[in-house]
Design an enzyme around this catalytic site. Structure first.
Site, PDB file in Angstrom:
ATOM      1  CG  HIS A   1      -1.985  -1.033   1.196  1.00  0.00           C
ATOM      2  ND1 HIS A   1      -2.856  -1.196   0.147  1.00  0.00           N
ATOM      3  CD2 HIS A   1      -2.291  -2.007   2.107  1.00  0.00           C
ATOM      4  CE1 HIS A   1      -3.666  -2.210   0.405  1.00  0.00           C
ATOM      5  NE2 HIS A   1      -3.336  -2.722   1.591  1.00  0.00           N
TER       6      HIS A   1
ATOM      7  CG  ASP B   1      -5.021 -10.269   3.411  1.00  0.00           C
ATOM      8  OD1 ASP B   1      -4.602 -10.865   2.402  1.00  0.00           O
ATOM      9  OD2 ASP B   1      -4.972  -9.028   3.523  1.00  0.00           O
TER      10      ASP B   1
ATOM     11  CG  ASP C   1      -2.877  -8.391   0.806  1.00  0.00           C
ATOM     12  OD1 ASP C   1      -2.112  -8.741   1.731  1.00  0.00           O
ATOM     13  OD2 ASP C   1      -3.905  -7.708   0.980  1.00  0.00           O
TER      14      ASP C   1
ATOM     15  CG  HIS D   1      -6.979  -5.372   1.721  1.00  0.00           C
ATOM     16  ND1 HIS D   1      -6.461  -6.232   2.674  1.00  0.00           N
ATOM     17  CD2 HIS D   1      -8.223  -5.025   2.141  1.00  0.00           C
ATOM     18  CE1 HIS D   1      -7.359  -6.396   3.643  1.00  0.00           C
ATOM     19  NE2 HIS D   1      -8.428  -5.678   3.349  1.00  0.00           N
TER      20      HIS D   1
END
Length: 348
Positions: free
Chosen positions: A160, A285, A196, A198
């Site tokens: 991120h 995740d 991931d 996200h």
């Protein structure tokens, strides 16, 4: 296989997190790295290696110099202004506000360099983030020396973090720094596969206008999940990078049938690109039961993922990203690695 880690990564210790309207204990804690490291030691005896140290120039290959300077000095400035505890942002320069301005006060600086409220600057954020990046660099160095694969246990995560901003628990873009290192070492093309839950908005931003690094992400639809404002399918790159950014967003509730299909499409596109090396931003995740996820992958699915990645037959560096079901993180990562190693060893 060699697995790289640096104990200094455990020093970053955020006290509290503001997440979806609630003050909670941080989901991204050193405990997840400790649990993963123990699982790696048990599954792959003798694989663990201490991360080497690298010049800060490798970070500056990816991140803006003013941003690196901010990370180095931010907590000291926070304390010097008479503040205590963790340093959080307060205001974001949206719409017609002057986002290019960097205020003199540390609260203003933190607000300028961050993009969300859950990630703080703590006393040890800089050293942990730098050692996390050096862990990724150690894995990339292993590939540059001829290894077929390596694993970098990076914490804090990185995907991120953009050229000049932090958020989503990320301060330095570990996968991006590793990719540039391999380019500097002579690789002509690098692919980054982000699995991931996200979307890796920072990685996308860094490489969006480049054709020498192909960013491919399978993730939760940003219409419903963080980071909300990037990760849509129509984001395909710009300038020289047009066509070298591929987002495959999936709806909440995705299990292996739909996820596996999306992964197969991602890997086919990477195969067509024919990279000299592959970096996998490995977030687990996506597992059923993860507190920050809406996907339903199982332990066996992670083994399938590893085997599918191995079928590309590329030098591969796994860089750890998310995974917040602490008791499951180690087993899920080990499943990916075992799936990869088993498939790689069976390939003629």
């Amino acid at each position: 296989m060699k697995a790289f880690f640096a104990r200094e990564q455990l020093l970053h210790d955020q006290s509290v997190e503001f997440n979806r309207g609630e003050l909670t204990a941080p989901y991204e804690s050193g405990k997840r790295a400790e649990m993963l490291f123990s699982a790696l030691e048990a599954a792959f005896p003798g694989a663990a290696r201490d991360a080497a140290e690298f010049p800060v120039s490798h970070l500056l290959d990816i991140h803006d110099a003013d941003y690196i300077g901010f990370l180095q000095s931010a907590f000291g400035e926070w304390i010097a202004e008479g503040r205590t505890g963790d340093a959080f942002p307060m205001v974001w320069p949206v719409h017609d506000m002057r986002g290019e301005k960097i205020p003199n006060t540390i609260v203003g600086k933190i607000s300028h360099y961050s993009f969300e409220i859950s990630t703080a600057i703590t006393k040890h954020s800089w050293i942990s983030a730098r050692r996390s990046a050096e862990t990724a660099l150690s894995g990339a160095q292993e590939l540059s020396r001829g290894a077929n694969m390596a694993f970098s246990l990076c914490r804090p995560p990185g995907h991120h973090a953009g050229r000049g901003y932090f958020g989503g628990y990320c301060y330095l873009n570990n996968a991006g720094i590793a990719a540039q290192y391999l380019r500097n070492e002579g690789a002509l093309r690098i692919a980054i596969l982000d699995v991931d839950y996200h979307h890796g908005n920072g990685t996308q931003q860094i490489f969006y206008d480049r054709d020498d690094v192909f960013y491919v992400s399978v993730h939760a639809d940003p219409d419903t999940d963080f980071p909300y404002f990037l990760g849509y399918a129509d984001e395909t790159g710009a300038g020289k990078g047009e066509g070298f950014n591929l987002n495959i967003p999936l709806s909440r509730g995705a299990a292996w049938p739909s996820y596996g299909e999306a992964l197969s499409h991602a890997l086919n596109r990477i195969g067509d690109y024919a990279p000299d090396a592959l970096i996998v931003s490995l977030g687990v995740d996506t597992s059923a039961g993860d507190p920050l996820s809406g996907f339903l992958l199982t332990r066996d699915d992670f083994a399938r993922m590893g085997a599918a990645i191995a079928a590309l037959q590329r030098q591969t560096l796994f860089v750890f990203e998310g995974g917040y079901a602490i008791n499951d993180v180690g087993g899920n990562v080990v499943s990916v690695l075992n799936g990869f190693l088993g498939a790689a060893h069976s390939t003629p």
